[in-house]
Design a protein around this motif. Sequence first.
Motif, PDB file in Angstrom:
ATOM      1  N   GLN A 141       0.848  -1.191   0.000  1.00 31.57           N
ATOM      2  CA  GLN A 141       0.000   0.000   0.000  1.00 31.57           C
ATOM      3  C   GLN A 141       0.883   1.241   0.000  1.00 31.57           C
ATOM      4  N   LYS A 142       0.552   2.213  -0.858  1.00 24.85           N
ATOM      5  CA  LYS A 142       1.412   3.374  -1.033  1.00 24.85           C
ATOM      6  C   LYS A 142       0.825   4.655  -0.466  1.00 24.85           C
ATOM      7  N   SER A 143      -0.414   4.638  -0.014  1.00 22.09           N
ATOM      8  CA  SER A 143      -1.029   5.849   0.495  1.00 22.09           C
ATOM      9  C   SER A 143      -1.871   5.536   1.730  1.00 22.09           C
ATOM     10  N   ALA A 176       6.182   1.822   5.225  1.00 29.17           N
ATOM     11  CA  ALA A 176       7.233   2.821   4.969  1.00 29.17           C
ATOM     12  C   ALA A 176       8.627   2.217   5.046  1.00 29.17           C
ATOM     13  N   GLU A 177       8.804   1.143   5.804  1.00 27.09           N
ATOM     14  CA  GLU A 177      10.102   0.468   5.840  1.00 27.09           C
ATOM     15  C   GLU A 177      10.389  -0.225   4.516  1.00 27.09           C
ATOM     16  N   ASP A 178       9.330  -0.617   3.818  1.00 33.08           N
ATOM     17  CA  ASP A 178       9.475  -1.321   2.548  1.00 33.08           C
ATOM     18  C   ASP A 178       9.621  -0.366   1.366  1.00 33.08           C
ATOM     19  N   HIS A 179       8.899   0.761   1.399  1.00 28.44           N
ATOM     20  CA  HIS A 179       8.905   1.733   0.309  1.00 28.44           C
ATOM     21  C   HIS A 179       8.304   3.047   0.814  1.00 28.44           C
ATOM     22  N   PRO A 180       8.597   4.164   0.152  1.00 27.66           N
ATOM     23  CA  PRO A 180       7.998   5.437   0.577  1.00 27.66           C
ATOM     24  C   PRO A 180       6.472   5.380   0.470  1.00 27.66           C
ATOM     25  N   VAL A 181       5.799   5.944   1.472  1.00 24.54           N
ATOM     26  CA  VAL A 181       4.342   5.996   1.441  1.00 24.54           C
ATOM     27  C   VAL A 181       3.886   7.445   1.564  1.00 24.54           C
ATOM     28  N   GLN A 182       2.759   7.723   0.963  1.00 19.12           N
ATOM     29  CA  GLN A 182       2.163   9.050   1.023  1.00 19.12           C
ATOM     30  C   GLN A 182       1.160   9.082   2.168  1.00 19.12           C
ATOM     31  N   LEU A 186       6.475   9.487   3.838  1.00 17.59           N
ATOM     32  CA  LEU A 186       7.190   8.834   4.924  1.00 17.59           C
ATOM     33  C   LEU A 186       8.016   7.703   4.329  1.00 17.59           C
ATOM     34  N   MET A 187       9.329   7.700   4.645  1.00 16.85           N
ATOM     35  CA  MET A 187      10.216   6.664   4.129  1.00 16.85           C
ATOM     36  C   MET A 187      11.303   6.375   5.146  1.00 16.85           C
ATOM     37  N   SER A 188      11.987   5.274   4.957  1.00 17.95           N
ATOM     38  CA  SER A 188      13.083   4.912   5.855  1.00 17.95           C
ATOM     39  C   SER A 188      14.277   5.834   5.596  1.00 17.95           C
ATOM     40  N   ALA A 224      19.703   6.687   0.126  1.00 18.13           N
ATOM     41  CA  ALA A 224      19.929   6.171  -1.226  1.00 18.13           C
ATOM     42  C   ALA A 224      19.523   7.205  -2.272  1.00 18.13           C
ATOM     43  N   ARG A 225      18.419   7.881  -2.041  1.00 21.60           N
ATOM     44  CA  ARG A 225      17.981   8.916  -2.980  1.00 21.60           C
ATOM     45  C   ARG A 225      18.955  10.089  -3.011  1.00 21.60           C
ATOM     46  N   GLU A 226      19.460  10.463  -1.849  1.00 20.79           N
ATOM     47  CA  GLU A 226      20.450  11.544  -1.774  1.00 20.79           C
ATOM     48  C   GLU A 226      21.724  11.150  -2.509  1.00 20.79           C
ATOM     49  N   SER A 227      22.178   9.918  -2.321  1.00 24.73           N
ATOM     50  CA  SER A 227      23.372   9.435  -3.014  1.00 24.73           C
ATOM     51  C   SER A 227      23.161   9.411  -4.523  1.00 24.73           C
TER      52      SER A 227
END
Length: 151
Positions: free
Chosen positions: A8-10, A27-33, A44-46, A52-55
């Motif tokens: 679920q993403k939202s 949120a631990e698995d993937h970003p959620v809205q 919300l994301m880990s 990883a996104r910043e890198s």
Amino acid sequence: MPAAPLHQKSFHSSDLSRHSGMVFAAAEDHPVQVTRRDGDALVLMSQREADARESLLQLAAQLIAAATSESGTLAESMAERLTWMLALSTEDQERCAADLLRAARASFATNQAHLAIAELTAWRETAIANAAGLGTGRVDWIDTGIVVERP
């Protein structure tokens, strides 16, 4: 509310207080809205995902700078920015530049930062091993098998 699927993403903001475990697990698995009635939605994301996104963005900045440089080859320009590449042979610098560019394109196309980060890490570790003198020694292969007694 029943347990939501992990994919679920939202979620509604009220889910954070009523079913925080479910939201956090997703949120631990993937970003959620997280949607709100009185404001913009939040994501919300880990910390791992955010890092990883910043890198990936930092790598993208280096790749764009190298690709738009008017001096030298892409590999030479990348080695100026990613100085650990200087520990690689000229041939490996060319392969590294091509591999990093390909992995970054795949990461952006699939929204999977780990593809480029894994490639970057692998090449950087190879450069570090080269700089430490690992892998440059002669390897003696044993042509005949050695029989070992069973313990």
